[in-house]
Design a protein around this motif. Structure first.
Motif, PDB file in Angstrom:
ATOM      1  N   GLU A 188       7.514   3.200  18.748  1.00 16.09           N
ATOM      2  CA  GLU A 188       7.927   4.457  19.366  1.00 16.09           C
ATOM      3  C   GLU A 188       9.205   4.277  20.198  1.00 16.09           C
ATOM      4  O   GLU A 188       9.248   3.471  21.123  1.00 16.09           O
ATOM      5  N   PHE A 207       0.825  -1.222   0.000  1.00 20.24           N
ATOM      6  CA  PHE A 207       0.000   0.000   0.000  1.00 20.24           C
ATOM      7  C   PHE A 207       0.858   1.271   0.000  1.00 20.24           C
ATOM      8  O   PHE A 207       0.339   2.377  -0.080  1.00 20.24           O
ATOM      9  N   TRP A 208       2.179   1.120   0.141  1.00 22.49           N
ATOM     10  CA  TRP A 208       3.068   2.292   0.228  1.00 22.49           C
ATOM     11  C   TRP A 208       3.961   2.432  -1.001  1.00 22.49           C
ATOM     12  O   TRP A 208       4.845   3.254  -1.036  1.00 22.49           O
ATOM     13  N   PHE A 244       7.028   4.481   9.946  1.00 26.98           N
ATOM     14  CA  PHE A 244       6.801   5.713  10.727  1.00 26.98           C
ATOM     15  C   PHE A 244       5.323   5.960  11.020  1.00 26.98           C
ATOM     16  O   PHE A 244       4.998   6.761  11.888  1.00 26.98           O
ATOM     17  N   ASP A 245       4.433   5.277  10.285  1.00 25.18           N
ATOM     18  CA  ASP A 245       3.007   5.383  10.605  1.00 25.18           C
ATOM     19  C   ASP A 245       2.668   4.623  11.880  1.00 25.18           C
ATOM     20  O   ASP A 245       1.575   4.770  12.419  1.00 25.18           O
ATOM     21  N   TYR A 246       3.580   3.779  12.328  1.00 28.98           N
ATOM     22  CA  TYR A 246       3.344   3.032  13.576  1.00 28.98           C
ATOM     23  C   TYR A 246       3.986   3.724  14.777  1.00 28.98           C
ATOM     24  O   TYR A 246       3.820   3.288  15.901  1.00 28.98           O
ATOM     25  N   GLY A 247       4.764   4.765  14.552  1.00 25.39           N
ATOM     26  CA  GLY A 247       5.424   5.460  15.650  1.00 25.39           C
ATOM     27  C   GLY A 247       6.761   6.011  15.191  1.00 25.39           C
ATOM     28  O   GLY A 247       7.143   5.841  14.028  1.00 25.39           O
TER      29      GLY A 247
END
Lengths: 338, 169
Positions: free
Chosen positions: B88, B64-65, B113-116
Motif C-alpha cells: 500500500e 495462479f495469475w 494489486f491483490d496485496y495493496g
C-alpha cells in the motif's frame, strides 16, 4: 454411445488422466506419493495467497463449481465453498435432500441437468460408499468430481488437509509416529488418513480404539492396532482424535460415552504418554468431554483451527488441479480433432 | 548469434535504472524490489544488492495469475509469493529476466494489486525481446535483442547466471 472419457475401473484409474495428472479426486488409494506431494505443495502456495489483502486468484474465473451435498455438513461444505470462491469460480450449493430428489427426480437426471448447465466440477458428499466413484466413472466423466466424503469409504480432502497440517508442523513424514484414536469403525477420515500417511512414508501409523470400534482387517490398511491408550500414545509425534459418530451407531458398541472417555478420551493426563512436542488434531466437529478434553482441544498443542485454515488451501489445490486435468484433456481432444 | 555477457548486462541495467530513478525522483528508502520467479528473482537479487536498498526483497510467483489456464492448465511447481513489506502506497520495482509478450508482467501487476495499492510500479528487465502482445514496456532494460523466429533465450542460475539460446519447435 459410451463417452470415451468414462473409465470403469478402480478409483485410482478413474482419477488420473493418461498423462498421470489428476482429473477427479475420489480416494487416496492408488495415488502415487509424487501426486500427494504435489497437492501439498500447491496447497502450501495457496496458503500464501491467504496472506494477501485480496485472498483470491483468478484461476477458475468463468468456471462453475457445484456443491452436491446429499448428506449434512457444515465445515466441509463451507470450506469447499470458500475454496471455490477464492479460485474465482461461481458456486452453486445444492442441498439435494430438500430439492429435486425429494420430488422424485433421479440422481442421474439431477447430475445430467447440472452438466447441461456446464458445471466444471462437482463436489460430492453422499452417505453411500462409492457414490463419487460411480458419478466420475459412469455419469459425468468430463466434470471434475471431488469426493467430499462417501459413506464409510473415504474423505480424501480431509486426509490431505491433515497431511498438510502435519507437514507444516513436523516436516518430514519419515520420522513420524502418528496415532489415530477413537471411532475408527465408522470413520472414512481414518481410512483416508492411514492410506495417505503410508503413501507419504510415515514411520509408523497406529490406530487406538476398543475392539468394537475397529473394522475387521484394519491392519491390512497398514497400521498397528492398539486397544490401550497408554500403549497407543507412547512416544507419538502426532495424535489425531476422531469424533465418536453416535448417529452411525446402530448397535450397542459402547457401554457409555463416559466409559469411552475414561479409557480413550484425550485428556491432559493421557496426552502425557505422547511425545512432549506432539501436536493434537481433530477433524471436527468436536464432542468435548467425549473424545477430547476441552483443555486439550483449546490447549497449546492443539492445531485444530490450523486444520480448518489448511482445509481451504487443500481444497483450492485439489479443485484447481482436477479442473486443470480436465482442461488439458479437453485441449488435447480439440487439437486431435483439428 | 552471440548473447551478451551477464556482468555487462547487469551493469547496463543498473546504469539505466539509476538514471530512471533519478529522473522520477524515487525515494530509495521506500522503494521495494520484487522479482518474478524464477529468473526475475535472480536478477532482482543482483539489483537489490547493487542499489543497496533497505527494504527486503520480495518475490512473486505468477502461476495462479496466468491467462492460459484454459489451454495449459495449472503450471507445475508454483511457489508461494513473498512480499515482506506493505505494498500500500509504496514504490515498487518489478524485475524479470526477459520481457517478450508482456503477459507475465500483466499477471504480476494483477497479483501485486491483490496485496495493496502501490503508489507507482516500475519495470526492469535484463533483456527485452520483440513480440509484445500488450502495451507494457520496461522502464529500464539491460539490452534489446532480436532473435530469429522460433528462438528463445533462457536465463540459468543462480550461481553463476548464464544465458542460453533455446530453439522452440
Amino acid at each position: 454411445m459410451i463417452d470415451p472419457a468414462s473409465r470403469p475401473g478402480t478409483p485410482a484409474q478413474v482419477q488420473l488422466g493418461d498423462d498421470g495428472r489428476l482429473r477427479h479426486f475420489i480416494d487416496i488409494e492408488g495415488l502415487p506419493k509424487a501426486l500427494l506431494t504435489e497437492i501439498l505443495d500447491t496447497a502450501d502456495s495457496f496458503r500464501g495467497v491467504q496472506e494477501a489483502q485480496v485472498k483470491k486468484v483468478p484461476l477458475l474465473r468463468g468456471k462453475t463449481v457445484a456443491n452436491l451435498f446429499f448428506e449434512n455438513s457444515t465445515r466441509t461444505r463451507a470450506t469447499f465453498e470458500l475454496a471455490a470462491k477464492r479460485l474465482s469460480a461461481d458456486v452453486l450449493n445444492l442441498d439435494i435432500k430438500t430439492s429435486s430428489t425429494a420430488k422424485g427426480e433421479t440422481l442421474l437426471d439431477t447430475l445430467q441437468n447440472l452438466e447441461a448447465m456446464q458445471a466444471d466440477a462437482f463436489v460430492v458428499r453422499h452417505s453411500d460408499s462409492g457414490a463419487a466413484h460411480f458419478i466420475a466413472s459412469q455419469v459425468t466423466p468430463r466434470v471434475a468430481i471431488i469426493n467430499a466424503g462417501d459413506g464409510r469409504h473415504a474423505h480424501p480432502t480431509q486426509a490431505m488437509l491433515d497431511m498438510l497440517t502435519i507437514r507444516r508442523h513436523k516436516g518430514d513424514f519419515s520420522r513420524l509416529r502418528v496415532a489415530i484414536v477413537g471411532d475408527i469403525l465408522h470413520s472414512r477420515v481414518a481410512r483416508s488418513q492411514i492410506l495417505a500417511l503410508n503413501t507419504l512414508g510415515a514411520a509408523e501409523v497406529r490406530v487406538v480404539a476398543p475392539r468394537t470400534l475397529l473394522p475387521v482387517d484394519v491392519e491390512a490398511l497398514g497400521c498397528r492396532v492398539f486397544t490401550r491408550l497408554s500403549e497407543g500414545l507412547a512416544g507419538a509425534d502426532v495424535v489425531i482424535a476422531l469424533r465418536l459418530q453416535k448417529e452411525r451407531m446402530d448397535g450397542a458398541l459402547l457401554p457409555s460415552e463416559s466409559e469411552f472417555y475414561r479409557h480413550y478420551g484425550l485428556t491432559r493426563d493421557s496426552l502425557a504418554w505422547a511425545h512432549p512436542e506432539a501436536i493434537v488434531m481433530h477433524p471436527g466437529p468436536i464432542n468435548r468431554g467425549v473424545e477430547i478434553e476441552s483443555a486439550v482441544a483449546d490447549g497449546p498443542r492443539s492445531v485444530i483451527l490450523d486444520q480448518v485454515t489448511n482445509g481451504i488451501a487443500v481444497r483450492m489445490a485439489v479443485l484447481s488441479m482436477a479442473v486443470s486435468g480436465q482442461t488439458r484433456e479437453r485441449e488435447q481432444r480439440r487439437q486431435e480433432t483439428q | 548469434m552471440t548473447l551478451p555477457e551477464i556482468p555487462a548486462l547487469l551493469d547496463s541495467l543498473e546504469a539505466r535504472l539509476e538514471l530512471c530513478l533519478d529522473r522520477l525522483a524515487v525515494d530509495r528508502d521506500r522503494l521495494a524490489v520484487v522479482g518474478i520467479h524464477t529468473g526475475g528473482v535472480w536478477v532482482a537479487e543482483q539489483l537489490h544488492m547493487r542499489l543497496g536498498l533497505p527494504t527486503p526483497l520480495g518475490t512473486l510467483d505468477i502461476g495462479f495469475w496466468r491467462d492460459d489456464f484454459d489451454h495449459q492448465g495449472l503450471p507445475e511447481g508454483i511457489r508461494a509469493s513473498d512480499l515482506p513489506f506493505a505494498v500500500e502506497g509504496r514504490d515498487i520495482l518489478l524485475v524479470d529476466d526477459v520481457i517478450m509478450s508482456g503477459r507475465t508482467i500483466r499477471a504480476a501487476l494483477n497479483e501485486l494489486f491483490d496485496y495493496g495499492r502501490p503508489r507507482r510500479v516500475l519495470l526492469a528487465s535484463l533483456l527485452s525481446l520483440p513480440g509484445r502482445e500488450l502495451p507494457i514496456q520496461p522502464d529500464a532494460c539491460g539490452a534489446e535483442l532480436s532473435l530469429a523466429p522460433g528462438q528463445r533465450v533462457k536465463l540459468q542460475g543462480p550461481d553463476p547466471l548464464t544465458l542460453s539460446l533455446v530453439e522452440r519447435r
